[in-house]
Structures are given as C-alpha cells and as structure tokens.
Write an enzyme that holds these catalytic residues in place. Structure first.
Site, PDB file in Angstrom:
ATOM      1  N   GLY A 195       0.796  -1.248   0.027  1.00 36.38           N
ATOM      2  CA  GLY A 195      -0.140   0.040   0.028  1.00 36.38           C
ATOM      3  C   GLY A 195       1.004   1.266   0.044  1.00 36.38           C
ATOM      4  O   GLY A 195       1.968   1.235   0.395  1.00 36.38           O
ATOM      5  N   CYS A 196       0.457   2.508  -0.444  1.00 37.80           N
ATOM      6  CA  CYS A 196       0.985   3.712  -0.618  1.00 37.80           C
ATOM      7  C   CYS A 196       1.437   4.026   0.918  1.00 37.80           C
ATOM      8  O   CYS A 196       2.611   4.352   1.192  1.00 37.80           O
ATOM      9  CB  CYS A 196       0.378   4.693  -1.114  1.00 37.80           C
ATOM     10  SG  CYS A 196      -1.451   4.981  -0.482  1.00 37.80           S
ATOM     11  N   TYR A 197       0.658   4.130   1.735  1.00 34.54           N
ATOM     12  CA  TYR A 197       0.975   4.466   3.260  1.00 34.54           C
ATOM     13  C   TYR A 197       2.021   3.511   3.641  1.00 34.54           C
ATOM     14  O   TYR A 197       3.078   4.160   4.218  1.00 34.54           O
ATOM     15  CB  TYR A 197      -0.317   4.675   4.212  1.00 34.54           C
ATOM     16  CG  TYR A 197      -1.054   5.660   3.861  1.00 34.54           C
ATOM     17  CD1 TYR A 197      -0.775   7.261   3.987  1.00 34.54           C
ATOM     18  CD2 TYR A 197      -2.393   5.504   3.666  1.00 34.54           C
ATOM     19  CE1 TYR A 197      -1.498   8.235   4.114  1.00 34.54           C
ATOM     20  CE2 TYR A 197      -3.320   6.636   3.386  1.00 34.54           C
ATOM     21  CZ  TYR A 197      -2.913   7.949   3.506  1.00 34.54           C
ATOM     22  OH  TYR A 197      -3.738   8.829   3.412  1.00 34.54           O
TER      23      TYR A 197
END
EC number: 1.2.1.38
Lengths: 333, 333, 333, 333
Positions: free
Chosen positions: A144-146
């Site tokens: 995921g990006c986070y």
C-alpha cells in the site's frame, strides 16, 4: 522485450503504469483492460498519452493476456482476486497492486471484511526488505502507499531492535482516493484543508504491523492518515520513541547502513514532496532529540507508492536491474 | 425583525444565506428547506454553523413559509419556477437565486433548453443598475455570478456609449459548480489547473448581452469562463475595444462617477480576490493602452455573485439600507 | 466605546485586529502604528480595508496612545518588550501577541536566545484555562498559534490526570510565517507540499509544556510543526497515550464537561479547517482505539490562534462578554 | 556524446535543463555555473537531483566551457549578453534562454529599457515556425514562455491571413517569476488567487507582434498575463476575431494541416495543464462561434516554455531528431 499486460487501465495506477512503461527499455505493454472503455483507444481515456499509446482497451478475460510474461492487476481489492489465480495458473507472473495478497488470509478477512476465496501465497513487494524473495516469486503483492512510506521510515531502527513505540502521522495527496469523484474528493472539501480520516482504523495499518513486527517483536504501532491539498505525494512523520538513548549520529549511521544498497531510498537533510514527485524515490530525513527520533519520509504515492514500485518488483522478478525504466530525476518544482 | 424563508438550504448559496443572515440586524430566518435533510437540524448538514442555527430543515411546501415576509429560492434553474409563483400569489416577496427569471421568456427557453411554465415579470437584481426598480419589485431575479462581475466591469463605458467590442475572460472558484461531486469538481482535475469550459456557449452570456445591450446598442460581446484552483472568487478581465481613443484618466473618471453612490463597488489600483473574499464587494481596476481598455473585476462568487447580492436586494425591496448585514470587511488573506 | 491602540498594524495579525475590531460594538481603534507606513492611510497598506478604516499609520511612540484603554502589541518577539512596560506604566492595559511574556523569564531566555530586559508578570491568555486570571490582569500574554490548538486538544485529559505521553503533529497555513517574503514562503516551495520544519525544536513547545504541566505533572510532550498549502488554519493531531484504558464514551464526556462553558470550543464529530475559517472557534473531535486517543483540533491561526483570541482576552479584561465582536459564523467553504 | 555547458544552473530553467539532459541519449552536461554556489556540488543546491549529477558548480568564465559543443545561457536578460558573444567567438553554439536576442535591437532596447551592447543576429527558436533556420544557426534565441503558447495558438490562422484581432489572455504558474522570493511569489498573495500583472504592457508582447506580424500583416494583438495558484503551466485563451466567417471544421483543418509535422504540438478536444505537465508538448484545442474563434493552448512553462524547447532547438542545431531526450509522456495528474 518482455510482454506486459495490465488489468485495470483506466484509473490512476493504470495510467501511471502506462506512463512509466512507455520508456522501459525491456518491457512492452501489449494488453490493457477496462470494462468501461473496452474497444476504445487508450488515449481517449487518457488524453495526456496521445501519441504514446496506440493500444485499444480490451475486456479482462484471461485469453487477452495470451503471450504475456507478466501482468499487473491494478483494480480494487476484492476485484484482483478474480484474476490473479487464473493468471498464475496459466504461468503468467503477477504483480498485484491491490490489497488482496498483502496480508495473511485471516488478517485480510478481518481488515477488509470479506471472505478471501482465492488466497495464494505471495511475497510482500517492498524490495528494500524482501528483494531476494521477490526475485523468486511468481506473485508479488505490491505494498500500500501509506505502508511504503511508513515502513521505510521505521525499518532501520526496528531491525536494530530499538523501537518502543512509533506513531505514524501521514499526509497524502488525493489521487490515493482514486479517479472516481466522491464527496471526499470534491474540490471545496480539500481546498486549504488537512483532512484526517479513518483516524485510528485505516486498513493499511495491518501491513505496517506485519512488516515492522517481522523486524522487531513487540513494537507499539499507531497510524493516522490524512489528505492534504495536492494530487501526488505522501509525507510521513514517524514519531519514534526508543528503548534507550541513541545519538543522532548513530541513528543516521543506522539508516545509511541499512539503505546503502537501496538505489531508491535517498537519505536527505530534509524531505520535500517536490524532490520525489513523479519518481520512484523514497527520501528520508532523520531528526532527533534525546530518546525521541522523528523520521520524515517522502514518496510519490503513485510511483514508489504504487506503479513505480510495481515496476521495480517486475524488474527484480524478471532478473533485470531494479532501476530499468525508473532511473530518471523527479519533477521539481 | 422581518421573517425570512429559504427554499434550498443544503447547498452553498443556501448555507451562505444562513451565514450572512445570522448577523442581519433586521431579518431572521424562520424556515429553511431541504428534501434530503428534512427533519434534521441545520447544523448537522452544515457543521460550521454549529451554535448558530437551531432550525430544523423542513420540506418545501408553501405552508412552511406562512408568516414570511420574503423568501429566497436557492435551488437550480427549472426548480425555482415551481415555487416562485406560489409564493408571490400568497403575497410573499421573492428573491430568486436561480436563472429562472433573469431573461426574457423566449431567450430563457432557448438558452436553457426547457419550456418556462411559470413565467412572471421580474426585475434583474443588479442594484448598481436597477436599484429603483428593485425597490418596487415583488420578484427580483438575482444575477448570475459571472454576469455580476462582467457587467459591472463594462457598464460605465457602455453607459457612455464608447464600446465597440468587449471580451470577458473570467476565472471562477469551483463552488460555482455546486456542492455535488462531479468529474468537474474532482480534486485532481482542478489542482494546478485552469480549466476552460463552455468556451463559447455558457448560458450566463445572455444576461450580459441583455444588460449591456440596455446600456448601449450594438456592443459586440464575447465571454469565456474557466475555473481556477480555489473555492471562492471570480476574477474577470474585460478586454474592451473602444469606438474612439479615450485617455486612461478619462476612463477612470467615468468609472468613479458611475459608481459614486455604489457602496459595494470599490475602485482600486489593482484587484485581488483576497481583498473581497467573504464580502459583498466588487473591486474594479482599470488599465489602458491607446484604444484598448482592460478592466479587471473581483467578486466573491458566493456573496456579491449570489447570496450577498440577494440580501442586498432584499434590503432594497424592504426599504432597508442596502448595507444592512453586509457591512463588514473581507477576509484577507 | 473603549479606545484601542495597535502597535504593529502592517502585518497579518495587525490587519486581522483591524478587520475584527471594525465590527466590535464596544471598542474602537484610535491609533495604529507602522514605522514603514507612517503617515500613510491604513487602506493603502491593506486595500481590502478600503472604506473601513480612515486611520493613518503613526509611529510607535507612547504618546500616540494617549487616551487608549488598551493596546495590542502585534510585533515580533524581542520588539514587544520595548513597548509593553511603558504602556503598563502609564496605566494602559496590554494584550501582547508576541512571545515576550508567555514564559517564565529563564525559560524564555533559553528558548528565544536573548536576554529579557523588560520582564513583567503576565497572565497566559488562554481563556479556556485562565479566564478568571485574565479578568484581573493588566498584561495578558496571548498564546502562540500552535500552543492554542495543541493545549486545547489535550487539556481535558491532562486535567483528569490520564496522559502518559502526547505527540502533537500540527499543520499550519503559511500566514503563520508572517507577511515578509522568504524562501520558506516562496510559492513553489509550498505548492503541493507538506513541509516539516524545526521538527524537534520549535519554540512554541515550551508553552505546551508549561500549560499541560500545570494541569498534570510528568506528561511526556512532543511537538512537530509543519506547513501545508493554505493561508489560514492549524490542524493538530494530538496522539495521546493514556495511563489506563478509558472508553471513547468516557473520553468524550470528559471533553464535553471540560468545555461546557467555553463558547469558542465546539465538540464536533470530525474537524475541518473550513468549519472554523475566519472565526474564533476551536473545533475538537475525539477518536479512540484502546489505550490510545487521537484528538484533532482545528483553529484559524490568525483568529483563535492570534488576533481573535487577543480580542477575546480584551473582552474579559474589560468586563465585556467574551463573545463581543467575535460572535459570527466561520467562512465556509 | 556532445558536450554541453550551462551558464546559470541554480535557477528553475537551469535545474530543468539538468533534469532533462540527464536522460538525453546524445548529450552530456560537462559544465554548469553559479556564482553563488561555485565550488559546491550541484545536488546541494538541487537536492531533487541527488544521485543524478556529480558536477560541481563553476564560475561563468569562458575557459570553463572549453571543449563544449553548445552552451545554454539560463540567466536573466541583460546578463546573457555578457556571455553569448564570447561563446560564439570561440566557436561554441549557443541557445540563449533570456530575452537578449529575441527581438530586433531597437525594439529590444525600447522594451527592456537598456542599451544592447553586444547585439548579434539570432534565429527566433520556435521550431514549429523556424525549424530550417534553427538548423543552420549558431545562436538561437529561445522564445519567452508566454509567446510560445500564444504564438502557437494563433499561427495557423495568421498564416492563412484570416485574423482581424487577437486577444491573448494567459495564466501562468508562478515558477515563471523565478526562484527568488518576492512579494509577488509570497504564498498568501497567490493562494486562491488569479493575479493580473503588467496588464497592458508586458514585454513578451513584442515577441508576439514580431512573429505573428511575419505571418500576417496588420493583425491587432493584445496580451494580458496573470498568474494562477500553481507552480508550472501556462494556459492561454486566444480570442480571435476573423476577417471572414470560417466554419469550425475548416478552422480545425487549418490547424491540423499547419501542425501535421510538428511532433510537439498536439491537437486535442480540450486542453488541460495536467496533460502536458513536465513534457515538451503544446496542446491546442479550437472552439468557435460564428466569426469568433477561441483557441486554448497549454504548455509547461519550464519545458516547452523554456528548457525543453531549448533542448529541442539544440537537437535541431546539431542535426539530431528534435525528439531526442524529450520523447516521454507528461506527468498526469
């Protein structure tokens, strides 16, 4: 040239894959799907690609990927699982950009509130932590990006066993919410704003716990996401509280050492989203006061946080240099 | 205290009416409608008003406006005409913020592509041009946001009969597009952008032609709207080509004279949207080179371009000072 | 009408005092200083005030405040101390918007790295904590913008003695950096950015330690500031780790109780900067998961974070209702 | 690999040359100057280039360009003329990004208010109009950012002799104002703003008159620039009034024909700055109503409006394909 397919080409991560792969010296996109745009030229959906892509969108049937060496699935979680096993079963490697294969089955089902009917073992595709496993994998779960920005900010100190507690306070550009208009993405709701959301219960949290937990047992992890008025970028402050006092010099040395073979992590004196925009870099800066360390990390959420990292994974899976097609400077300012 | 009703209180012009009327010394909102929020407290829909409004949304039936002296209709064109005649027929004055009563019936039907089944005569509520008629009117058609800034920028030279051609190039904040999320209002589509739309065929054009035409025959009018990355404000450049050479000093004198009794028009050396934000002012600056005059005007689209002007009209209709409730400084910066 | 003076009227907090005091029913600005603009009309420096202020800037000599009941000092730290004692000595009450009187002398000298040559006892002007002392004070030190949002976010749990550790991660609009152009305020350096600065050593930290320490002994406090792309507003996430598990309902009850007589603190389900913009409100929302509480607070840094709070303090010092002149809705959106 | 030098490497056009040339397959930067940063590594000044550039800034003496085939002068007007003749005299080709060689000597001296002490004949480097002359030139004057977007928007109709009057209304990102902080670039002065400046007397106007005048005699040209809240991009509306009625289809045909061999001009149905960001494209869309045509053009001011076009000119001057190093998709969104 290896042959590449993309499931889900009409969204932001899809168009970013097309943008980046156009300049890849060893890969070529041969099939890209969209139910909505099926039969239409890609550049009609993505006018910024006019002149760069003469493909036509096809439907996401497996036969449309005949001859592909690798396929990127760039569709929402719950959707990806419909394609991934079929692709693997006909011998096509997969990098899945959704959340469907990032977590253990039971954790996934709890976090995403749905039953996983097509679970497969996958490697968590954060190359800075799992490069060797990625190299051998047929299925890579793109992070995921986070989690990408958060885990990279804390990993060196976790590896050193030094963390008591880490609080991730992250600010993301709004493309992370996707291409579909919602109240959340309505311009006046974002203008001159910082919008916390899912303040204590964002699903990306579980990836952080999983990966940091592999590096160090018992770390207390908190995570709060928010959006800022911008399209691209994630800036994370990792507020880290240590088990023992460590000097700033020593902390910096730990980071330099941990990332010394990682081309896409750059240690900087401070971080700016404009210094990584459009690129696959994660810039990291370390600040400290006594038993507290603040680590700031900056990524482009659509590149290192999604499509760029997916290509980095592809490169490693196929035995290429991980930099192939990603070795260009950010767009500043 | 006069009693005020609002048809359509859940959108931006509705909430702006509530914000402004809260401080009005002579008027009080007693009924506000929303089909969607019927039965719910106003502040649940508009949390920024928490503590300021203990009304509950009601349905838009005429009986809910019993006892009202005046009603604002703040609903889309085509909708307003369902309420306006009924309200007038029971003796309630109306300021209509929609487009339904701004144009001649035939022009309206052509411009908006629908049949007008409830046409009434109305006064075009630009007080700087029609103050006396507004004072006598039962129905005032509140001008469009673009026409307000455009017409005020050109009116003095039109009145003087000096214009050959005027080209309005306007840039609006995105609240002009309403509170409902669409592809047009999707944040990434506006970020770092200037978006022209309806480049040669925006419906507000007809108001400009009507009002400038009343001041001077035969002026050639062009209009191009666009949105800029902001919530509030309309900046218009009026590129005016004159029938004869006029000195800059003389042009300025014409504007000063024309607006000398208009509290809400301020002549400035230059205009900034931040100098009018949140207020009912239209700031105007005049620049010139030979036979060409450029006039820049700045308004807050939700105030002078909508709800503030509506209250200014109400004040005039009810015999109040036009400044009542609107006499406060802009929010800078 | 009480007579009000302003030392330092050309900056953002000065112009905000002028904006707000224009509508104050019981106070009137009679003198405003600026060395740079001395002898010029105020509206030339602040064109948004054209029509609202016919004062002329004077020099900051004490005699120019003859007849004033109260003076606001809105100049940088180190400057304010040149005026405050003189004003007090001639019997004029003072609200100092600088940092010069917020801290104990020794803490101030350490934090700001300069000798304090004109120290006086002052009340820390956060009315929600010190209303009674403010009422009796001749000199009120108006809190810093960050401390206002941070302290209000944590005070109820500190008062209850429940906090083990609090991490403040704050994001401010850029007006907090003042009206003077610098590299920090250069547009391209802020666009699509979140910029952490003074990551572990911002001077406002000492105010937080002082005020939270008064409420509860031994709380561990951390603070990291950053700017976001906007002019106004501070959004703070207070990541609070508790000494014992407390239910979300109980935490909310503690906040509701603590702020039940505080007009300018509103408990909300979530916070948005656009819900407080231009107003003196501090909106607070509480989120929780097990032993961790996240409290988000939102203020307008120029109002509750500076000039609005200064007027609130003035109201209390002069025996007025604290709401006088501040009782209007925010500018949304 | 040809050897390239850059005079003035610390500003935005300098860093953009470095960004773009890093990926150029046939050119290599060997010398880059900065008085301020002399002796320091380039990446210290431009941290976004960390890992991409191991050059050290040198002083702008001619001997530091020994061995260079071509030099870009990326310094302000008035400065460039100090280097250009010397470089030419030692046989080095030059692309000058300043205004010093774009205009006839007398027009330049009038427009820029200074005496030109080092005038040389140069080719105006808009390749879409002057490709053949550029190919033979030793000195190319790279066009201004505004003129690039404006001239390309009007050239086809001018070539056809059809224009009576054209009004250019342009909106630029703020990087056009340079890297040095000023009141103009101060964040709060740009936020939620459209700022017209030099409304009727911007110096770029003379380039438009010169180039459009070469295509068609007697066209009336007006130009008004403004900045919008963004870093990159220029959106121009060319309001064109024709000598005779021409159908929209015919106008589009004229544009398609004119640009049929121009890789970097793309005809689109509408234009978006995000569709050209970071790239050398000029996107153009044509709209029409009767005798009026509106042409919108979009460029990235730092690429097609400056450094990208400079490299395009270099490619042509050195006999390369004009696309070398510039053949990549824009960064959307």
């Amino acid at each position: 040239m290896v042959k590449v397919g993309i499931v889900g080409g009409s969204g932001y991560t899809g168009s970013e894959l097309l943008r980046l792969l156009y300049k890849h010296p060893k890969a070529e996109v041969v099939a890209v799907t969209s139910r909505k745009w099926e039969g239409k030229p890609v550049w009609e959906c993505h006018p910024f690609l006019k002149g760069f892509c003469d493909l036509t969108f096809v439907s996401p049937e497996i036969k449309n990927f005949d001859g592909c060496d690798i396929v990127f699935t760039a569709v929402p979680h719950g959707e990806a699982m419909k394609y991934v096993p079929q692709l693997l079963d006909v011998g096509i490697k997969v990098v899945d950009l959704s959340a469907d294969y990032r977590l253990q089955k039971d954790v996934y089902e709890k976090a995403y509130g749905l039953e996983h009917e097509a679970y497969r073992e996958a490697v968590y595709g954060l190359p800075e932590l799992h490069r060797d496993e990625v190299a051998k994998a047929d299925l890579v779960a793109n992070p995921g990006c986070y989690p990408t920005g958060c885990i990279l900010a804390a990993a060196p100190l976790a590896k050193a066993g030094l963390i008591e507690r880490v609080v991730f306070d992250s600010k993301s550009g709004i493309t992370g919410a996707g291409i579909k208009p919602t109240e959340f993405t309505h311009y006046p709701n974002l203008h001159e704003a910082i919008v916390p959301y899912k303040v204590t219960n964002h699903r990306h949290y579980y990836e952080m716990v999983q990966e940091i937990g592999e590096l160090q047992d018992g770390v207390k992890v908190s995570f709060t996401p928010q959006v800022f008025p911008g399209s691209r970028g994630i800036l994370t402050n990792a507020h880290i509280f240590l088990k023992e006092n460590v000097s700033l010099e020593e902390v910096r040395r730990i980071y330099e050492e941990f990332y010394k073979d990682c081309y896409f992590v750059r240690m900087q004196n401070m971080v700016r989203l404009s210094w990584v925009r459009g690129s696959n870099f994660c810039d990291i800066a370390v600040f400290a006061g006594e038993d507290r360390v603040v680590v700031s990390s900056a990524i482009d959420n659509l590149v290192k946080g999604a499509s760029g990292q997916a290509i980095q994974n592809m490169n490693i899976m196929l035995g290429f240099d991980e930099k192939e097609g990603l070795d260009f400077p950010p767009l500043f300012p």
